[in-house]
Design an enzyme around this catalytic site. Structure first.
Site, PDB file in Angstrom:
ATOM      1  N   ARG A  55       0.828  -1.209   0.000  1.00 30.44           N
ATOM      2  CA  ARG A  55       0.000   0.000   0.000  1.00 30.44           C
ATOM      3  C   ARG A  55       0.863   1.260   0.000  1.00 30.44           C
ATOM      4  NH1 ARG A  55      -4.283  -2.096   4.479  1.00 30.44           N
ATOM      5  NH2 ARG A  55      -5.387  -3.553   3.112  1.00 30.44           N
ATOM      6  N   ARG A 110      20.165  -8.100   8.412  1.00 32.50           N
ATOM      7  CA  ARG A 110      19.646  -9.457   8.581  1.00 32.50           C
ATOM      8  C   ARG A 110      20.702 -10.455   9.034  1.00 32.50           C
ATOM      9  NH1 ARG A 110      21.612  -9.543   3.502  1.00 32.50           N
ATOM     10  NH2 ARG A 110      22.042 -11.548   2.526  1.00 32.50           N
TER      11      ARG A 110
END
Length: 116
Positions: free
Chosen positions: A16, A89
């Site tokens: 979105r 990460r």
């Protein structure tokens, strides 16, 4: 399952935010990292659940549960780190991989003790 739902919702929010409609899987770099982090966590979930289940049944429920909670925490940190920057990460990735190896060792030890 709640973690997977959280990760999926983050992908929806990123879609979105950056106006990336399904079935597209690439676009803005932040969306790409969020999507990959979610996919990576989902790919490892069956391995984690299987090892957790076997270690809990055949080794010890408490030890397996503690490893499972630590694993979920490291995967959350992995997701958050990856979504922020690809280098974010690495630390949680190594920690979660180490915990999977620990669960594998516990599962094998429990199976060997049970069947031998």
């Amino acid at each position: 399952v709640l973690f997977l739902a959280y990760f999926a919702m983050q992908v929806i929010y990123a879609r979105r935010k950056y106006k990336i409609s399904p079935p597209e899987t690439t676009g803005h770099p932040e969306f790409d990292r969020t999507f990959r982090a979610q996919a990576n966590c989902s790919e490892y979930f069956p391995i984690f659940i299987s090892l957790l289940w076997v270690a809990g049944i055949f080794f010890h429920q408490g030890v397996a549960a503690a490893c499972g909670l630590l694993y979920l925490y490291t995967r959350l940190k992995y997701f958050q780190g990856y979504a922020g920057a690809a280098q974010g990460r690495l630390g949680p990735l190594y920690a979660s991989a180490w915990l999977l190896w620990v669960l594998l060792g516990l599962a094998l030890a429990g199976l060997l003790a049970h069947f031998l």
